[in-house]
Design a protein around this motif. Structure first.
Motif, PDB file in Angstrom:
ATOM      1  N   ARG A  32       0.829  -1.210   0.000  1.00 59.78           N
ATOM      2  CA  ARG A  32       0.000   0.000   0.000  1.00 59.78           C
ATOM      3  C   ARG A  32       0.865   1.262   0.000  1.00 59.78           C
ATOM      4  N   ASP A  33       1.835   1.333   0.906  1.00 61.83           N
ATOM      5  CA  ASP A  33       2.597   2.568   1.127  1.00 61.83           C
ATOM      6  C   ASP A  33       4.005   2.533   0.557  1.00 61.83           C
ATOM      7  N   GLY A  34       4.447   1.369   0.127  1.00 58.16           N
ATOM      8  CA  GLY A  34       5.722   1.220  -0.569  1.00 58.16           C
ATOM      9  C   GLY A  34       6.924   1.835   0.112  1.00 58.16           C
TER      10      GLY A  34
ATOM     11  N   TRP B 217       9.509   1.164   8.913  1.00 53.75           N
ATOM     12  CA  TRP B 217       8.757   0.017   9.420  1.00 53.75           C
ATOM     13  C   TRP B 217       9.170  -0.340  10.850  1.00 53.75           C
ATOM     14  N   ASP B 218      10.448  -0.540  11.099  1.00 54.40           N
ATOM     15  CA  ASP B 218      10.916  -0.961  12.427  1.00 54.40           C
ATOM     16  C   ASP B 218      10.672   0.120  13.476  1.00 54.40           C
ATOM     17  N   ARG B 219      10.891   1.341  13.098  1.00 54.58           N
ATOM     18  CA  ARG B 219      10.669   2.483  13.985  1.00 54.58           C
ATOM     19  C   ARG B 219       9.204   2.563  14.409  1.00 54.58           C
ATOM     20  N   TRP B 220       8.294   2.384  13.456  1.00 57.71           N
ATOM     21  CA  TRP B 220       6.867   2.416  13.747  1.00 57.71           C
ATOM     22  C   TRP B 220       6.469   1.190  14.572  1.00 57.71           C
ATOM     23  N   ALA B 221       7.001   0.018  14.203  1.00 60.64           N
ATOM     24  CA  ALA B 221       6.672  -1.218  14.926  1.00 60.64           C
ATOM     25  C   ALA B 221       7.075  -1.123  16.396  1.00 60.64           C
ATOM     26  N   ALA B 222       8.167  -0.445  16.700  1.00 57.11           N
ATOM     27  CA  ALA B 222       8.581  -0.271  18.094  1.00 57.11           C
ATOM     28  C   ALA B 222       7.545   0.545  18.868  1.00 57.11           C
ATOM     29  N   GLN B 223       6.957   1.546  18.242  1.00 53.46           N
ATOM     30  CA  GLN B 223       5.894   2.327  18.896  1.00 53.46           C
ATOM     31  C   GLN B 223       4.641   1.477  19.096  1.00 53.46           C
ATOM     32  N   GLU B 224       4.335   0.649  18.099  1.00 52.07           N
ATOM     33  CA  GLU B 224       3.203  -0.272  18.242  1.00 52.07           C
ATOM     34  C   GLU B 224       3.442  -1.220  19.410  1.00 52.07           C
ATOM     35  N   ASP B 225       4.669  -1.751  19.514  1.00 52.35           N
ATOM     36  CA  ASP B 225       5.011  -2.655  20.621  1.00 52.35           C
ATOM     37  C   ASP B 225       4.776  -1.981  21.967  1.00 52.35           C
ATOM     38  N   ARG B 226       5.219  -0.734  22.088  1.00 55.97           N
ATOM     39  CA  ARG B 226       5.016   0.001  23.347  1.00 55.97           C
ATOM     40  C   ARG B 226       3.528   0.165  23.647  1.00 55.97           C
ATOM     41  N   HIS B 227       2.757   0.500  22.617  1.00 61.31           N
ATOM     42  CA  HIS B 227       1.300   0.638  22.791  1.00 61.31           C
ATOM     43  C   HIS B 227       0.697  -0.681  23.282  1.00 61.31           C
ATOM     44  N   LEU B 228       1.076  -1.788  22.664  1.00 59.95           N
ATOM     45  CA  LEU B 228       0.523  -3.091  23.047  1.00 59.95           C
ATOM     46  C   LEU B 228       0.883  -3.455  24.486  1.00 59.95           C
ATOM     47  N   GLU B 229       2.136  -3.219  24.858  1.00 59.99           N
ATOM     48  CA  GLU B 229       2.587  -3.556  26.210  1.00 59.99           C
ATOM     49  C   GLU B 229       1.956  -2.644  27.262  1.00 59.99           C
ATOM     50  N   ARG B 230       1.909  -1.381  26.996  1.00 59.10           N
ATOM     51  CA  ARG B 230       1.421  -0.392  27.968  1.00 59.10           C
ATOM     52  C   ARG B 230      -0.101  -0.385  28.067  1.00 59.10           C
ATOM     53  N   ASP B 231      -0.790  -0.403  26.919  1.00 55.90           N
ATOM     54  CA  ASP B 231      -2.227  -0.163  26.894  1.00 55.90           C
ATOM     55  C   ASP B 231      -3.085  -1.424  26.793  1.00 55.90           C
TER      56      ASP B 231
END
Length: 193
Positions: A157-159, A166-180
């Motif tokens: 989709r975003d190429g 990707w990795d930078r964004w995935a790390a933020q997603e990981d924090r969201h999943l763990e924290r929230d």
């Protein structure tokens, strides 16, 4: 909602949209708030568009993508805070409000968009479901999808615009999943292959 074909992803999205629409009907509110959360490429945007297109209530829903609020590639938490402050809290209080779109190219706020409390809201994006936002939602959804499928869809989709982040964004997603723990907060969990 007629099926587009026998594609397993399309069928799963259709089933998920029907489940969300049923949950909206069950809420019996004229202006419900629906949050759709999941990791990049899970199918949140397509799913939210399907729900909006088949909105079961009078009036059209206000479909807002967190992608329009994140202030850049390091802005997952800040974008969610903007949504909470500018959209969800005013809507819950019955107040007209505005939010500003983030211009990814110019790296600054762009035009303003109004949110009316008389209409429902669909807020979709990673980070949409957290303890603060879930309290203001009528329906909150977690979209689960296998990592390889998500990455393929997101990059298709975003190429090249997304690939280096990707990795930078995935790390933020990981924090969201763990924290929230959005999976536990969601009133509905759906899986897209």
């Amino acid at each position: 909602m007629p099926s587009r074909n026998d594609d397993p992803v399309a069928l799963a999205l259709q089933r998920a949209a029907v489940s969300i629409i049923d949950a909206i009907i069950d809420v019996a509110a004229s202006n419900p708030v629906v949050l759709i959360d999941g990791r990049a490429g899970a199918g949140k945007t397509t799913l939210s568009r399907m729900v909006a297109a088949n909105w079961p209530l009078a009036g059209r829903p206000q479909l807002i993508a967190l992608d329009s609020l994140y202030p850049g590639w390091d802005g997952l938490d800040a974008g969610v805070e903007r949504a909470l402050h500018d959209i969800l809290r005013p809507h819950a209080r019955g107040l007209l409000s505005t939010w500003r779109r983030w211009d990814w190219e110019l790296e600054t706020d762009a035009e303003a968009h109004a949110v009316t409390p008389a209409l429902g809201v669909i807020l979709e994006g990673c980070g949409a479901v957290n303890p603060a936002t879930a309290r203001l939602a009528d329906v909150s959804v977690w979209v689960e999808s296998p990592d390889a499928a998500r990455k393929r869809r997101a990059l298709d989709r975003d190429g090249d615009g997304f690939r280096p982040h990707w990795d930078r964004w995935a790390a933020q997603e990981d924090r969201h999943l763990e924290r929230d723990d959005p999976r536990a907060l969601a009133t509905l969990r759906v899986t897209i292959p």
